[in-house]
Design a protein around this motif. Structure first.
Motif, short mmCIF file in Angstrom:
data_model
loop_
_atom_site.label_atom_id
_atom_site.label_comp_id
_atom_site.label_asym_id
_atom_site.label_seq_id
_atom_site.Cartn_x
_atom_site.Cartn_y
_atom_site.Cartn_z
N LEU A 150 14.28 0.90 16.28
CA LEU A 150 14.06 1.00 17.73
C LEU A 150 13.36 -0.28 18.18
N VAL A 151 13.98 -1.01 19.10
CA VAL A 151 13.44 -2.27 19.59
C VAL A 151 13.11 -2.14 21.06
N LEU A 152 11.87 -2.49 21.40
CA LEU A 152 11.48 -2.62 22.81
C LEU A 152 11.40 -4.12 23.09
N SER A 153 12.26 -4.62 23.96
CA SER A 153 12.30 -6.05 24.23
C SER A 153 12.04 -6.33 25.70
N VAL A 154 11.00 -7.08 25.97
CA VAL A 154 10.71 -7.52 27.34
C VAL A 154 11.54 -8.77 27.60
N ILE A 155 12.45 -8.66 28.56
CA ILE A 155 13.36 -9.78 28.83
C ILE A 155 12.93 -10.46 30.13
N CYS A 161 4.90 -3.42 36.54
CA CYS A 161 3.99 -2.71 35.64
C CYS A 161 3.91 -3.40 34.28
N PRO A 162 3.21 -4.52 34.21
CA PRO A 162 3.21 -5.33 32.99
C PRO A 162 2.74 -4.60 31.73
N ALA A 163 1.93 -3.54 31.88
CA ALA A 163 1.44 -2.83 30.69
C ALA A 163 2.45 -1.82 30.16
N ALA A 164 3.44 -1.44 30.96
CA ALA A 164 4.35 -0.36 30.58
C ALA A 164 5.09 -0.60 29.26
N PRO A 165 5.55 -1.81 28.95
CA PRO A 165 6.23 -2.00 27.66
C PRO A 165 5.33 -1.68 26.46
N LEU A 166 4.06 -2.10 26.53
CA LEU A 166 3.13 -1.75 25.46
C LEU A 166 2.91 -0.25 25.42
N GLU A 167 2.75 0.36 26.59
CA GLU A 167 2.57 1.81 26.64
C GLU A 167 3.72 2.51 25.95
N PHE A 168 4.95 2.06 26.23
CA PHE A 168 6.12 2.73 25.66
C PHE A 168 6.09 2.71 24.14
N VAL A 169 5.82 1.56 23.52
CA VAL A 169 5.87 1.52 22.06
C VAL A 169 4.72 2.31 21.44
N PHE A 170 3.55 2.30 22.08
CA PHE A 170 2.44 3.09 21.56
C PHE A 170 2.76 4.59 21.67
N MET A 171 3.35 4.99 22.79
CA MET A 171 3.72 6.39 22.98
C MET A 171 4.85 6.78 22.04
N ALA A 172 5.83 5.89 21.86
CA ALA A 172 6.95 6.18 20.96
C ALA A 172 6.46 6.35 19.53
N ASP A 173 5.53 5.50 19.11
CA ASP A 173 4.96 5.60 17.78
C ASP A 173 4.32 6.98 17.58
N ASP A 174 3.49 7.41 18.51
CA ASP A 174 2.80 8.70 18.41
C ASP A 174 3.79 9.86 18.49
N LEU A 187 9.87 0.28 14.20
CA LEU A 187 9.56 -0.06 15.60
C LEU A 187 9.27 -1.54 15.73
N THR A 188 9.91 -2.19 16.71
CA THR A 188 9.66 -3.61 16.98
C THR A 188 9.42 -3.81 18.47
N TYR A 189 8.45 -4.65 18.79
CA TYR A 189 8.12 -4.99 20.17
C TYR A 189 8.28 -6.50 20.32
N THR A 190 9.06 -6.95 21.30
CA THR A 190 9.24 -8.39 21.50
C THR A 190 8.77 -8.79 22.89
N LEU A 217 5.72 -7.12 15.69
CA LEU A 217 5.62 -7.94 16.90
C LEU A 217 6.41 -9.23 16.73
N GLU A 218 7.29 -9.49 17.69
CA GLU A 218 8.03 -10.76 17.75
C GLU A 218 7.70 -11.43 19.09
N THR A 219 7.10 -12.62 19.03
CA THR A 219 6.79 -13.35 20.26
C THR A 219 7.74 -14.54 20.42
N PHE A 220 7.73 -15.12 21.62
CA PHE A 220 8.65 -16.19 21.97
C PHE A 220 10.07 -15.77 21.61
N PHE A 221 10.43 -14.59 22.08
CA PHE A 221 11.71 -13.97 21.78
C PHE A 221 12.41 -13.72 23.11
#
Length: 380
Positions: A150-155, A161-174, A187-190, A217-221
């Motif tokens: 499962l990949v959450l990618s901020v494009i 809502c800049p915090a929502a992508p982080l919220e989603f992966v934390f909630m998905a994990d739980d 789980l991957t967050y980019t 975590l993948e940055t500069f993606f």
């Protein structure tokens, strides 16, 4: 008569209209001031609700209320689409009819637009929770997702809502842990820049938490193409990432109306960051996501901006010098799981401090979500 026209029925537009009727009640009742709100949707949508839809905690219906039910009856509500703004003649053109609407004070509050089509294959190969249909489709996809990547990618940035992508992966994990599925789901967050969030202090807080939760975590993606059949993300950096379920934060765009009116070349209204007054026109303001200000595109920002603009317009109507200023104030809850959250507050020039997550803050966030409808009415 002073004519105040507001375009957009989101948080900024509704709060502003209701605050104006409160501040200018004597003038409105005397017929000296007329407030009009023009929106192309008869329903007001509280978008933060959509974060909970994929996990079955809320429904799309929970996010909607008729605009008419939230608006002071002194406001003239017009359900229509604005297709043109003439800042020289001080008029707006609406889609339904040939008439134009004149204004003395114009406030643009149309929000941001999702443009997933800017990334080939994204509409076909990715899900999102930034709208009703997307949130429901993601809910159905998650319901049957038991293993894989499962990949959450901020494009692209900025986005709502800049915090929502982080919220989603934390909630998905739980959420996955509660179902005994976390061991079978990677789980991957980019994020498109060289850290986990646009604000440095939030990135510094989130990075070790992502590591602790075993969220890669993948940055500069920066995805530039999605292959829906192969289920592969291809990036501008020449990388490829396979996925089984892609949750993408789609690119956001301003408004062609803004460009055509000469109010902002990039589709966002260029404004003074303290007064919210357009830099390319007089008696024009912008609040909410459409305003080009150096802070988050969040509901709390629209709320605080609307209060400032209401004060400034009321002062001008009364022949006074406006003194209200927007200092960039932002308040944001951040879910860190299904039953814990933290919050941040900051303004221009100050980084937020992230508090320790707690169940109390989580329930405070849920409580505010229920009380939001009072905020939209201008009561909070």
């Amino acid at each position: 008569m002073e004519r105040i026209v507001i375009v957009g029925g989101g948080t900024g537009g509704l709060v502003l209209a209701n605050r104006l009727t409160e501040k200018l009640r004597p003038e409105i009742d005397a017929g000296d001031v007329h407030v009009t709100l023009v929106t192309d949707d008869e329903n007001h949508v509280y978008k933060p609700t959509f974060l909970y839809v994929p996990f079955g905690k809320k429904t799309v219906a929970d996010a909607k209320r008729p605009v008419a039910d939230l608006l002071d009856p002194r406001v003239d509500l017009r359900i229509d689409r604005v297709v043109g703004v003439d800042t020289d003649q001080k008029t707006i053109q609406v889609e339904d009819g040939d008439d134009v609407v004149g204004y003395d004070h114009l406030v643009l509050a149309m929000g941001a637009q999702l443009v997933p089509e800017e990334v080939p294959g994204l509409k076909e190969g990715g899900h999102h929770f930034y709208g009703a249909e997307g949130a429901e489709a993601l809910r159905d996809a998650l319901a049957t997702f038991t293993e894989g990547h499962l990949v959450l990618s901020v494009i692209g940035v900025p986005h709502m809502c800049p915090a929502a992508p982080l919220e989603f992966v934390f909630m998905a994990d739980d959420w996955l842990r509660q179902r005994g599925l976390r061991e079978t789901v990677e789980l991957t967050y980019t994020y498109p820049i060289m850290r986990a969030h646009g604000l440095e202090s939030i990135a510094e807080w989130a990075t070790p938490l992502l590591d602790e939760r075993n969220i890669h975590l993948e940055t500069f993606f920066n995805p530039e193409e999605i292959d829906p059949e192969a289920k592969v993300i291809k990036t501008m950096e020449g990388e490829e990432m396979a996925y089984d379920l892609l949750v993408a934060i789609p690119p956001h765009a301003g408004n062609d109306l803004v460009r055509a009116a000469g109010l902002g070349d990039d589709g966002w209204v260029a404004v003074d960051r303290h007064t919210l007054e357009a830099t390319n026109a007089t008696d024009v303001y912008a609040v909410g996501d459409i305003a080009s200000v150096p802070t988050s595109k969040a509901g709390s920002v629209a709320h605080y901006e609307a209060s400032v603009v209401a004060d400034r317009i009321a002062s001008r109507v009364r022949g006074q010098v406006p003194t209200a200023r927007f200092d960039g104030k932002t308040v944001c809850f951040i879910e860190t799981g299904m039953d814990e959250a933290t919050f941040v507050e900051f303004e221009y020039g100050r980084q937020p401090r992230v508090r320790d997550p707690s169940k109390l803050v989580h329930w405070s966030k849920l409580g505010y979500n229920e009380a939001y409808w009072l905020t939209a009415r201008g009561l909070l």
